[in-house]
Write a protein that holds these residues in place. Structure first.
Motif, PDB file in Angstrom:
ATOM      1  N   SER A 119       0.807 -18.904  -3.791  1.00  0.00           N
ATOM      2  CA  SER A 119       1.590 -18.429  -4.755  1.00  0.00           C
ATOM      3  C   SER A 119       0.341 -17.791  -5.750  1.00  0.00           C
ATOM      4  O   SER A 119       0.731 -16.931  -6.889  1.00  0.00           O
ATOM      5  N   ASN A 120      -0.850 -18.193  -5.974  1.00  0.00           N
ATOM      6  CA  ASN A 120      -1.877 -17.816  -6.864  1.00  0.00           C
ATOM      7  C   ASN A 120      -2.985 -17.548  -5.823  1.00  0.00           C
ATOM      8  O   ASN A 120      -3.287 -18.145  -5.088  1.00  0.00           O
ATOM      9  N   HIS A 121      -3.336 -16.201  -6.189  1.00  0.00           N
ATOM     10  CA  HIS A 121      -4.664 -15.824  -5.194  1.00  0.00           C
ATOM     11  C   HIS A 121      -5.979 -16.558  -5.164  1.00  0.00           C
ATOM     12  O   HIS A 121      -6.633 -16.607  -4.364  1.00  0.00           O
ATOM     13  N   LEU A 122      -6.015 -17.605  -6.253  1.00  0.00           N
ATOM     14  CA  LEU A 122      -7.371 -18.174  -6.197  1.00  0.00           C
ATOM     15  C   LEU A 122      -7.231 -19.606  -5.227  1.00  0.00           C
ATOM     16  O   LEU A 122      -8.156 -20.526  -5.076  1.00  0.00           O
ATOM     17  N   TYR A 123      -6.034 -19.437  -4.641  1.00  0.00           N
ATOM     18  CA  TYR A 123      -5.866 -20.697  -3.840  1.00  0.00           C
ATOM     19  C   TYR A 123      -6.977 -20.601  -2.616  1.00  0.00           C
ATOM     20  O   TYR A 123      -7.320 -21.767  -1.870  1.00  0.00           O
ATOM     21  N   VAL A 124      -7.714 -19.674  -2.421  1.00  0.00           N
ATOM     22  CA  VAL A 124      -8.746 -19.671  -1.377  1.00  0.00           C
ATOM     23  C   VAL A 124      -9.904 -20.715  -1.883  1.00  0.00           C
ATOM     24  O   VAL A 124     -10.823 -20.853  -0.918  1.00  0.00           O
ATOM     25  N   TYR A 125      -9.980 -21.044  -2.791  1.00  0.00           N
ATOM     26  CA  TYR A 125     -11.046 -21.942  -3.445  1.00  0.00           C
ATOM     27  C   TYR A 125     -10.724 -23.280  -3.270  1.00  0.00           C
ATOM     28  O   TYR A 125     -11.589 -24.145  -3.534  1.00  0.00           O
ATOM     29  N   GLY A 126      -9.365 -23.549  -2.952  1.00  0.00           N
ATOM     30  CA  GLY A 126      -9.289 -25.003  -2.849  1.00  0.00           C
ATOM     31  C   GLY A 126      -9.485 -25.869  -3.867  1.00  0.00           C
ATOM     32  O   GLY A 126      -9.073 -25.636  -5.138  1.00  0.00           O
ATOM     33  N   ASP A 155     -12.213 -26.017  -5.569  1.00  0.00           N
ATOM     34  CA  ASP A 155     -12.814 -25.296  -6.376  1.00  0.00           C
ATOM     35  C   ASP A 155     -12.277 -24.583  -7.717  1.00  0.00           C
ATOM     36  O   ASP A 155     -12.767 -24.209  -8.468  1.00  0.00           O
ATOM     37  N   LYS A 156     -10.998 -24.400  -7.353  1.00  0.00           N
ATOM     38  CA  LYS A 156     -10.264 -23.883  -8.119  1.00  0.00           C
ATOM     39  C   LYS A 156     -10.091 -24.133  -9.481  1.00  0.00           C
ATOM     40  O   LYS A 156     -10.162 -23.510 -10.624  1.00  0.00           O
ATOM     41  N   LYS A 157     -10.225 -25.473  -9.518  1.00  0.00           N
ATOM     42  CA  LYS A 157     -10.192 -26.121 -10.987  1.00  0.00           C
ATOM     43  C   LYS A 157     -11.548 -25.764 -11.732  1.00  0.00           C
ATOM     44  O   LYS A 157     -11.524 -25.661 -13.122  1.00  0.00           O
ATOM     45  N   HIS A 158     -12.418 -25.689 -11.145  1.00  0.00           N
ATOM     46  CA  HIS A 158     -13.705 -25.244 -11.650  1.00  0.00           C
ATOM     47  C   HIS A 158     -13.827 -23.809 -12.207  1.00  0.00           C
ATOM     48  O   HIS A 158     -14.315 -23.550 -13.337  1.00  0.00           O
ATOM     49  N   GLU A 190     -11.195 -22.258 -12.998  1.00  0.00           N
ATOM     50  CA  GLU A 190     -10.195 -22.384 -14.194  1.00  0.00           C
ATOM     51  C   GLU A 190     -10.892 -22.843 -15.481  1.00  0.00           C
ATOM     52  O   GLU A 190     -10.505 -22.460 -16.741  1.00  0.00           O
ATOM     53  N   TYR A 191     -11.882 -23.757 -15.149  1.00  0.00           N
ATOM     54  CA  TYR A 191     -12.677 -24.404 -16.361  1.00  0.00           C
ATOM     55  C   TYR A 191     -13.486 -23.328 -16.962  1.00  0.00           C
ATOM     56  O   TYR A 191     -13.901 -23.187 -18.155  1.00  0.00           O
TER      57      TYR A 191
END
Length: 524
Positions: free
Chosen positions: A417-424, A426-429, A431-432
């Motif tokens: 649903s969000n293209h950043l899904y590919v980072y699994g 690491d997505k939170k990093h 976003e930080y």
């Protein structure tokens, strides 16, 4: 943020450690899989890649994690069964990148529909407990409602079956990171210039050159593995000048189109084109990847070029099946890749008939070479290679741990649903990064979803060394929209200056080189 992935950290490991258990040459899917398996077993492991990870072949696939329906048609049951098993493991170990999707085969005659139905039931059966779901017959009405762009004239119905889809280069980067976390030293832009031999003619190491600094390293190893894909013969001939060619490159090209040509979430598989090849239309990163071709070549390169005959073949096939006309102007990106197939025994053998099973050979000098195989079976190929490596290097026997080893970034179910899904995970990093530096939330390009923060993450944490590394194999813009990639290149180069201390001259040279390269991905 993990400094463990920084080049300076990895270079220090190379300077501190001159003696290795295993040195792997080649940073595609095969080599990275071997380095991960070796490190997980506890061996001192080094991987050297002459360019960037997956630059040659492994970033240029049809983006499928599959058993291979066409191999079933060839009667290659063992390969299909092995690949379906590995497909199931990949979904468990890298759920942030591997997706279970529906493929639909449109049928225009009753007999092929019957044959495909039986074949896909066998495909389902071979998957066993790791099945992605059962295949089903669907009516013409249902098919046209699910695939709104398919031509309905003479259409009888279709068969829907489940298979896997993934992001190839991103999975490779995550495998490299997993290998490093397991204790391996994994480096891109290190070219092996020479194989070192002892007084008995046995290989005992390599001479390698850091392509960035020009520094040469003389490294010792108990075993050296040649996992260089289409470059296999070059390493074999470095070992033995009289070695015969083992690999014949086969080129496959792909076109990338806007989602309007395949608006749903389902893929299309055309099982028999005019020349007997299979053609896939696969939703990928909100675009559609179409491929592939199978053209035997006599030469190989890191940047293969699509042939006009291949482009015409794909466009003609698309226009025979889709009710929305496809022209050259609709192609957002075009890319070519080379499969390292075993050399055919005679010229009459077609590439689609050459086995995709992998082969492991040990030369008299003790060089271990792996050829063939496919992305889906990379883990099994590594396991089989390591069994040989342990025997050749007289390494202490250990068991393979990769069957249930989670790949870096693995974090629960696939959610695009969000293209950043590919980072699994690491997505939170990322976003930080955005939280601490709000301007990194800006889009790189008005018609693209990708953010500046992703470039910073690639530079600092994903071993990207060039503008191409970022735009081709970390943030996949070159493969999704080549013109936009050219327009974004100056921003990326500038960010290398800001976050990697690259000079203005370096930035200008990178923009020039990338613009020229991206021209090959644009269909003029």
């Amino acid at each position: 943020m993990k400094r463990v992935f920084e080049r300076a950290t990895l270079l220090r490991q190379l300077q501190d450690q001159k003696n290795w258990d295993v040195i792997v040459i080649g940073g595609g899917a095969t080599g990275l899989g071997i380095a991960l398996d070796s490190a997980a077993r506890g061996y001192k492991t080094l991987l050297l890649e002459q360019s960037d990870f997956t630059k040659g072949t492994s970033s240029r696939s049809t983006k499928l994690v599959h058993g291979g329906v066409r191999y079933l048609a060839q009667g290659n049951i063992d390969l299909v069964k092995e690949a379906l098993y590995e497909r199931g493991l990949l979904l468990k170990n890298a759920p942030h990148l591997v997706k279970n999707i529906t493929f639909i085969i449109p049928t225009y005659h009753w007999w092929p529909a019957f044959v495909y139905t039986i074949g896909l039931k066998v495909y389902d059966f071979l998957a066993g407990k790791l099945s992605f779901g059962k295949s089903v017959r669907i009516s013409k009405k249902e098919l046209t409602s699910r695939l709104s762009t398919i031509k309905s004239e003479h259409l009888k119905g279709g068969i829907a079956y489940q298979d896997g889809q993934f992001d190839d280069a991103r999975l490779a980067i995550n495998i490299a990171q997993t290998g490093i976390e397991q204790g391996a030293t994994i480096l891109n832009y290190f070219k092996v210039a020479q194989l070192q031999k002892d007084d008995n003619g046995k290989i005992c190491g390599v001479l390698t050159i850091d392509q960035e600094s020009g520094e040469t390293y003389d490294l010792h190893a108990k075993v050296v593995v040649n996992a260089t894909g289409v470059f296999t013969d070059e390493i074999l001939q470095m070992d033995n000048a009289d070695a015969k060619n083992m690999v014949r490159p086969s080129q496959g090209i792909h076109l990338v189109l806007d989602r309007s040509f395949l608006p749903g979430k389902e893929a299309i598989m055309i099982p028999k084109t005019t020349d007997g090849r299979v053609l896939f239309l696969v939703p990928w990163h909100n675009r559609v990847v179409v491929g592939t071709t199978d053209t035997l070549l006599n030469a190989h390169s890191l940047e293969p070029k699509p042939l006009e005959s291949e482009i015409d073949f794909i466009l003609q096939t698309l226009n025979a099946y889709l009710n929305k006309p496809v022209g050259r102007k609709d192609v957002l990106s075009i890319f070519a890749g080379l499969r390292p197939l075993a050399s055919p025994k005679d010229e009459s053998q077609k590439t689609k008939e050459i086995s995709r099973s992998h082969k492991i050979i040990v030369s008299e000098s003790g060089l271990v070479t792996i050829t063939g195989g496919k992305w889906t079976t990379y883990r099994r190929m590594a396991q089989d290679t390591m069994r040989k490596v342990i025997a050749v290097g007289k390494l202490p026997h250990t068991i393979c741990l990769t069957k249930h080893l989670k790949i870096h970034g693995s974090d629960g179910a696939f959610d695009d649903s969000n293209h950043l899904y590919v980072y699994g995970s690491d997505k939170k990093h990322i976003e930080y990064l955005i939280k601490t530096t709000p301007e990194l939330a800006e889009k790189l390009h008005p018609r693209l979803e990708f953010l500046k923060a992703e470039v910073v993450w690639a530079i600092k944490n994903e071993m990207a060394q060039t503008v191409e590394d970022v735009l081709a194999r970390r943030v996949r813009i070159l493969f999704l929209d080549a013109r936009a990639a050219q327009e974004v290149a100056p921003q990326v180069a500038e960010m290398f200056g800001q976050y990697h201390n690259r000079s203005k001259e370096w930035q200008e040279q990178q923009i020039e080189e990338f613009t020229k390269l991206a021209d090959q991905y644009i269909l003029h």
